[in-house]
Structures are given as structure tokens and as C-alpha cells.
Scaffold this motif. Sequence first.
Motif, PDB file in Angstrom:
ATOM      1  N   GLY A 277      -0.058  -7.676  -4.907  1.00  0.00           N
ATOM      2  CA  GLY A 277       0.439  -6.697  -5.873  1.00  0.00           C
ATOM      3  C   GLY A 277      -0.330  -6.703  -7.184  1.00  0.00           C
ATOM      4  N   ALA A 278      -1.007  -7.788  -7.469  1.00  0.00           N
ATOM      5  CA  ALA A 278      -1.750  -7.913  -8.729  1.00  0.00           C
ATOM      6  C   ALA A 278      -3.143  -7.290  -8.672  1.00  0.00           C
ATOM      7  CB  ALA A 278      -1.862  -9.385  -9.108  1.00  0.00           C
ATOM      8  N   ILE A 279      -3.536  -6.905  -7.470  1.00  0.00           N
ATOM      9  CA  ILE A 279      -4.872  -6.310  -7.317  1.00  0.00           C
ATOM     10  C   ILE A 279      -4.867  -4.895  -7.898  1.00  0.00           C
ATOM     11  CG2 ILE A 279      -6.543  -5.454  -5.618  1.00  0.00           C
ATOM     12  CD1 ILE A 279      -5.762  -7.827  -3.831  1.00  0.00           C
ATOM     13  N   LYS A 280      -5.652  -4.685  -8.932  1.00  0.00           N
ATOM     14  CA  LYS A 280      -5.688  -3.360  -9.568  1.00  0.00           C
ATOM     15  C   LYS A 280      -6.738  -2.444  -8.968  1.00  0.00           C
ATOM     16  CE  LYS A 280      -3.971  -4.948 -14.046  1.00  0.00           C
ATOM     17  NZ  LYS A 280      -4.341  -5.279 -15.441  1.00  0.00           N
ATOM     18  N   ALA A 281      -7.728  -3.031  -8.335  1.00  0.00           N
ATOM     19  CA  ALA A 281      -8.858  -2.245  -7.827  1.00  0.00           C
ATOM     20  C   ALA A 281      -8.397  -1.177  -6.847  1.00  0.00           C
ATOM     21  CB  ALA A 281      -9.857  -3.173  -7.135  1.00  0.00           C
ATOM     22  N   LYS A 282      -9.023  -0.027  -6.931  1.00  0.00           N
ATOM     23  CA  LYS A 282      -8.866   0.973  -5.870  1.00  0.00           C
ATOM     24  C   LYS A 282      -9.516   0.394  -4.619  1.00  0.00           C
ATOM     25  CE  LYS A 282     -10.545   5.685  -4.790  1.00  0.00           C
ATOM     26  NZ  LYS A 282      -9.329   6.313  -4.259  1.00  0.00           N
ATOM     27  N   ALA A 283      -8.783   0.409  -3.523  1.00  0.00           N
ATOM     28  CA  ALA A 283      -9.264  -0.301  -2.325  1.00  0.00           C
ATOM     29  C   ALA A 283      -9.269   0.586  -1.091  1.00  0.00           C
ATOM     30  CB  ALA A 283      -8.384  -1.516  -2.061  1.00  0.00           C
ATOM     31  N   ILE A 284     -10.324   0.478  -0.320  1.00  0.00           N
ATOM     32  CA  ILE A 284     -10.304   0.999   1.052  1.00  0.00           C
ATOM     33  C   ILE A 284     -10.460  -0.221   1.957  1.00  0.00           C
ATOM     34  CG2 ILE A 284     -11.358   2.513   2.757  1.00  0.00           C
ATOM     35  CD1 ILE A 284     -12.340   4.298   0.502  1.00  0.00           C
ATOM     36  N   VAL A 285      -9.395  -0.520   2.687  1.00  0.00           N
ATOM     37  CA  VAL A 285      -9.356  -1.715   3.534  1.00  0.00           C
ATOM     38  C   VAL A 285      -9.647  -1.279   4.968  1.00  0.00           C
ATOM     39  CG1 VAL A 285      -7.902  -3.599   4.376  1.00  0.00           C
ATOM     40  CG2 VAL A 285      -7.714  -2.844   1.991  1.00  0.00           C
ATOM     41  N   MET A 286     -10.696  -1.868   5.547  1.00  0.00           N
ATOM     42  CA  MET A 286     -11.226  -1.338   6.802  1.00  0.00           C
ATOM     43  C   MET A 286     -11.272  -2.379   7.928  1.00  0.00           C
ATOM     44  SD  MET A 286     -14.304   0.990   5.151  1.00  0.00           S
ATOM     45  CE  MET A 286     -14.487   2.036   6.591  1.00  0.00           C
ATOM     46  N   GLU A 302      -1.314  -6.027   4.177  1.00  0.00           N
ATOM     47  CA  GLU A 302      -1.983  -6.178   2.882  1.00  0.00           C
ATOM     48  C   GLU A 302      -1.959  -4.866   2.087  1.00  0.00           C
ATOM     49  OE1 GLU A 302      -5.081  -9.610   4.551  1.00  0.00           O
ATOM     50  OE2 GLU A 302      -5.704  -7.515   4.464  1.00  0.00           O
ATOM     51  N   VAL A 303      -2.334  -3.796   2.775  1.00  0.00           N
ATOM     52  CA  VAL A 303      -2.405  -2.489   2.109  1.00  0.00           C
ATOM     53  C   VAL A 303      -1.026  -2.069   1.587  1.00  0.00           C
ATOM     54  CG1 VAL A 303      -2.738  -0.018   2.578  1.00  0.00           C
ATOM     55  CG2 VAL A 303      -4.477  -1.684   3.287  1.00  0.00           C
ATOM     56  N   GLU A 304      -0.022  -2.350   2.387  1.00  0.00           N
ATOM     57  CA  GLU A 304       1.351  -2.028   2.014  1.00  0.00           C
ATOM     58  C   GLU A 304       1.764  -2.697   0.696  1.00  0.00           C
ATOM     59  OE1 GLU A 304       5.312  -3.198   4.326  1.00  0.00           O
ATOM     60  OE2 GLU A 304       3.720  -2.440   5.643  1.00  0.00           O
ATOM     61  N   HIS A 305       1.204  -3.854   0.442  1.00  0.00           N
ATOM     62  CA  HIS A 305       1.590  -4.603  -0.756  1.00  0.00           C
ATOM     63  C   HIS A 305       0.581  -4.515  -1.898  1.00  0.00           C
ATOM     64  CE1 HIS A 305       4.225  -6.232   2.366  1.00  0.00           C
ATOM     65  NE2 HIS A 305       5.075  -6.435   1.384  1.00  0.00           N
ATOM     66  N   MET A 306      -0.425  -3.679  -1.726  1.00  0.00           N
ATOM     67  CA  MET A 306      -1.409  -3.465  -2.802  1.00  0.00           C
ATOM     68  C   MET A 306      -1.114  -2.110  -3.438  1.00  0.00           C
ATOM     69  SD  MET A 306      -4.718  -4.806  -0.609  1.00  0.00           S
ATOM     70  CE  MET A 306      -6.034  -4.259  -1.707  1.00  0.00           C
ATOM     71  N   PRO A 307      -1.173  -2.041  -4.775  1.00  0.00           N
ATOM     72  CA  PRO A 307      -0.742  -0.800  -5.435  1.00  0.00           C
ATOM     73  C   PRO A 307      -1.666   0.395  -5.219  1.00  0.00           C
ATOM     74  CG  PRO A 307      -1.479  -2.435  -7.050  1.00  0.00           C
ATOM     75  CD  PRO A 307      -1.453  -3.115  -5.728  1.00  0.00           C
ATOM     76  N   GLU A 310      -5.886   1.984   0.489  1.00  0.00           N
ATOM     77  CA  GLU A 310      -5.807   2.833   1.687  1.00  0.00           C
ATOM     78  C   GLU A 310      -6.268   2.031   2.892  1.00  0.00           C
ATOM     79  OE1 GLU A 310      -8.471   6.259   1.635  1.00  0.00           O
ATOM     80  OE2 GLU A 310      -8.372   6.318   3.830  1.00  0.00           O
ATOM     81  N   LEU A 311      -5.564   2.166   4.006  1.00  0.00           N
ATOM     82  CA  LEU A 311      -5.969   1.540   5.272  1.00  0.00           C
ATOM     83  C   LEU A 311      -6.835   2.534   6.036  1.00  0.00           C
ATOM     84  CD1 LEU A 311      -5.395  -1.023   7.106  1.00  0.00           C
ATOM     85  CD2 LEU A 311      -3.694   0.406   8.255  1.00  0.00           C
ATOM     86  N   ARG A 312      -8.046   2.118   6.355  1.00  0.00           N
ATOM     87  CA  ARG A 312      -8.947   3.042   7.058  1.00  0.00           C
ATOM     88  C   ARG A 312      -9.695   2.289   8.171  1.00  0.00           C
ATOM     89  NH1 ARG A 312     -13.143   6.691   3.580  1.00  0.00           N
ATOM     90  NH2 ARG A 312     -11.182   7.159   2.461  1.00  0.00           N
TER      91      ARG A 312
END
Lengths: 345, 345
Positions: A277-286, A302-307, A310-312
Motif C-alpha cells: 500500500g505504500a508503493i506510490k509508483a504507477k505500476a504495470i505488473v506483468m 499484489e496489484v489489488e493492494h497497490m494504490p 495495473e495487472l497486465r
Amino acid sequence: MAQWKIDKEVDYEIFELGDLKLQKGMTLPNAKLAYKTFGRLNADKSNVILLLTYMASTHYDNQWVIREGGALDPSKYFIIIPNVFGNGLSSSPSNTPAPYNKARFPHVTYYDNIKAQHRLLTEKFGITKIKMVTGWSMAAAQTFHWAALYPDMVETICPTAGSAKTAKHNHVMLEGVKAALTADDSFKEGWYDDQPFKGLRAMGRVYAGWGFSQEFFRKEEYLELGYASVEDFIVGYWEQWFNLRDANNMVAMIRTWQSGDISDNELYNGDFRKALGAIKAKAIVMPGDCDLYFPPEDSAFEVEHMPNAELRPFRSSHGHFAGGSGLRQADVKFLDEAWRELLAS
Amino acid sequence: MAQWKIDKEVDYEIFELGDLKLQKGMTLPNAKLAYKTFGRLNADKSNVILLLTYMASTHYDNQWVIREGGALDPSKYFIIIPNVFGNGLSSSPSNTPAPYNKARFPHVTYYDNIKAQHRLLTEKFGITKIKMVTGWSMAAAQTFHWAALYPDMVETICPTAGSAKTAKHNHVMLEGVKAALTADDSFKEGWYDDQPFKGLRAMGRVYAGWGFSQEFFRKEEYLELGYASVEDFIVGYWEQWFNLRDANNMVAMIRTWQSGDISDNELYNGDFRKALGAIKAKAIVMPGDCDLYFPPEDSAFEVEHMPNAELRPFRSSHGHFAGGSGLRQADVKFLDEAWRELLAS
């Protein structure tokens, strides 16, 4: 004493870390971080990309993605590849003097890696913002660690086929790999002079079942990669890969991998959801959609708990190897597009 | 010479096969088929069930499913468990005299196993019809072979978590298992006097990643099985299992497994679809829905090409082990119901 050598032109720099106090309580004396940079840091230091290295790889194996016209274009970006500890270029069992050499090489965590890389970026280059951190497998784990340990510094991340916390099944899979390597008596509990080649071959042969997918073999896609048979693929790809590695280095990197957890530190005290939850970065998790040791279900959690994630998933028969091997053009293109999207944001 | 012993009461019979000419061109002198029967053969010999043995198992490990009130009820059925060659009770590297012992034990195929079992049933018992053939994993492969080699004799089959033709990925997975076992110098290319325990442990540790599913570890289901941790499960379940086995026997059974193919014989000449199409038995084919080395996709292909077959996957976190380990009650019940259905048909 034989020292395992990488038969490539020495084209990298060393950042001296001094005596490095490690997270798990040992000291790595005169620790060295080997790195290579591509392109030029711009005036406001806003064009930094960090490309991290996966298990049993160095920057030599990773730099192919950096090319003019690609997403990781060295004419636009300043791209740094720091070598993971244990890979034979940064401090490793194979290149650290006694008494911290070989089997005595201390337990280095991802946390230690990221702290050292952070010193390189800040002390050497004065960097305060990173446009993107990316990497495959163990390098994806490092990517997650960067985002959790320095949330205000990392703008975007693209971890491929890797996890923020090593799953128990993944741990077990690695136990098998390690058991095969160390079953060779020549390993001598790490105190060998000559490489335990039988164990390194066995390690490759165990990995051969895990790296790709059942479908890859069903469709005989090893033929497309230029191998004449399954056995040819096992020998020519898998045994070849590990045959060139130092056994203790492999064990050291597996230890780093097995203890991976972005919350195992003073910031999050083991609270994994809090760290995500503390991760601020915009993320594409692949993840790879049929990765056998980093299954997409773990990435989904992980994606569910990151603000801002996106799961791709890669849609690929290459399993884990979809994430960064470069062997399948559709996967390379899919990743390049995600990188472009993050860099444009 | 130490001979590996199974520390159980000797409660089985031996069917003498004489000098057995094997499919791959060697002779197994004075070949022995160990078997055990349960219940009584009825007057018209119409109550026969064949329960086959999986990798590294004997009838001791399989007979728990035979119980009054269960589907495999010995008060109703005459149930025969023939031990697979290589398992230490039937002819095996560990119990065959020189020069065909240990590393010299010849390549035995499923075809050889089924031909020998067929002789037992016909010559010893005068059986011409089998109500059901069933088995898990390597025993599922034997089940498919029975149905393809004797289509007019086998009325129903229930193969669980196994295949009619060993998939290439499965072959590779087994190469890893074998490489870990044989990396131990004490294996001495099969000519050991004392068991290569380090290799047997490594083999168990490699298998530990394959047997169950990622979800099994994600949900920490090894705790429900009574183990205190992942490591406890690896040692107490996996290392324990293989620690009690003879190394050459393991290699012999892997060889049988790897060469599995119901069409590799004079009836079908390698035409796999033809062999599947020739199976007359009513079949319920039961893969584990998250089996890592017998993925349900391969079972689906088989069912598609069999005239009278249904695909009925286990919905289970136990992966391959859903198929017959008996560790998860829901799986046991699911299988018992399929057996009942086939026996009632």
C-alpha cells in the motif's frame, strides 16, 4: 584457487561501498557494486531508468533491451544497470577475499541490494528521482523493493514475472534446484577449487522443467528456438547456462531470492499489505500467464493492494521466460509497449 | 551387496514369468510379478478389478482404498494389485541377480508390464473380462495401456492424474528428478553398495515443488497435513518417501514412465489417435485441475479422441496428489464416486 570468470570485455564500473553492514547481521568487507550506464544524465536529472539484473545474469545479459528506437532508448534516457550481489561482478562468493569468500559469503538480501544501489544513484550521480525501475524475475523483486523502500523517489515500475514477496511454493522450487546443485560431492559444501560441473548440469536440468510451460513443450517450440530435440534444448540451453556459472554464486543468489519480502525491514515490520500500500509508483505488473513459479494469482494479490497498479499478464507459452528472456518476439513487443506507456506518463 | 528392503510383512504372491523377452530387445531372466489379491473371484469371473501401482509405490501403499463399504469392496469384488516392475517387489534392479541387476537392469516398458499382468490374469486365474482398471499417475498410464492393448477385455477404466502418452514437459520434469538423484557421487552410475542417500534426498526435494500446487503452499495446507513448516514438509514427507527407496529402482521406473505411449507397439505403430480411438472401455478420465506435470489439457485431448470417455477433473489444491494420495478427503470421495459409477454401469 580458481576464480570463475566471465569471458566478456570488461566494460563496467565499480562503485566502492566500503565495509557494508548487511541486513541479516554480517559485514561484507570492501563491498563492490558493479554497474554500467547507457546514455547521458540530463541537466535536471529527470531521465533516469534503472534496469535490474535477474538470477544468474549480469548487465551483459540484460543490455540487449537498450537500443535506439526502443522504449529504453539511450539517446533519451540515462539507463543504469547495477549488477545484483552474487552474480560474479558485484561482490559475490567467487570474487570476495577470504574469510568471506565461497561458502562463507554472507546472506545478502534484496534490501541490501537496493540500499547499495541507492547509494550509487545518490552519492555518485546525485539522482533524486527515477523515471522507471524495471526488471525480470529476481530483478522484478528488486523493482518491488525499490518502490517500497523509496516510494517518493520511484515514479513508475514495471516488474515482470516476479514477486514482492517470495511465495512458499517458489521457495520449495528453489530448494529443488539447490539440492540438485549441491548433491554433487565436488561441491564440497562450497569449498571446491574446481566447479562442481555435474551439480551445475543437474541444476540446469531441474530448471528446464520450470522455466517454460507445458504448452511450450506440447507445441515443440524448442524447435523454433533452433534446438533439434528436447534433449538438445536441455543441454544446449539449460546445462549451458548454468555450466558457465559459479556454484556458490548460484547458492548466494538463491538465498537472496528465497528471503525476498518488501515488508521485511524497519519501514514495514513484516506487514506485507502495508508495504504494498505504500508503493506510490504507477505500476504495470506483468506476470506470465502460465509461469510455473511466479503464478499470476500472486501478482493479482499484489496489484489489488497497490494504490496505482495495473495487472497486465503476458499471454505466452514461454511461462516464466515470457518476462524477459527475449526469446519470443510477441513478449518483447508486449513489454516494450508497457515500458513506453510508463515512460510517457 | 546390500539389497534394499521393504520393512513390511510379506503378504503377497509371486507369479513366475520365466525368461521375459522385453519390448525394447533385452531379456529379463526369471522375471517375477509380485501381486496381491483381495476378495474372491466369483463363479463367472465377472467381478474383477485391477488396481495398479504408481511410481515408487507397492501394493502396500495402494491397498488402503480397498475396504468394505467403499467402492472397491472386497466382499463384492476380486481385486488384484500387480506390482509395477522396478518397484522392488516385482523384478527390479534391486532384486534381479547379476548380470541384469542394478545399472544393468533392462528397459521395461508399460507394454511389458501389461503383457505380464495379462498373463497373470489369464494363465493363473482364467480371467477374460475386467470390470474396471484404475490407478493413479504411473498406474493411470498402465490403465490406459490395458485399455488400448486389450480393448475387448477391459470394460471400464478410471485413470487419475496420468496420461496415455508421456508428455514432453513431463519427460523434462523427470529428467530434473533423475539428475538430482544421480548427481550424488555415491550413486556410482548405479553400481553402489550403499544407497546414495544424498541423491535420494535431493530427488525428494526436487519432487516437493512438483507434487502439489502453488495454491497448496499459498494456503499453507502442509500445516493441515500435520507438518510444522515448509521445511518440515519437505523433510518429513518428501525426503522420507525417497529415502526408503532404492536408487536404481527409481531410475528404472522413471525410464518406464518416460517411454510411456499406448501406441508404441505392433497394434498401433505410433499412431496415438488410433490407439485412443481403439479404446472400447467406458472411461472416466480424472486429471487434477492444477496438476503441474499432468496438466488437464493433455487429458482433454485424450478424452476427445476416445469413443466412450468423460473428462472429470479433480477440483483440488493438491495438484498431482489429488489423484490418489488419499491426503485430501474431498478428493478421496470424488474418486470413490467415479469408481462406483463405473462399477454400476
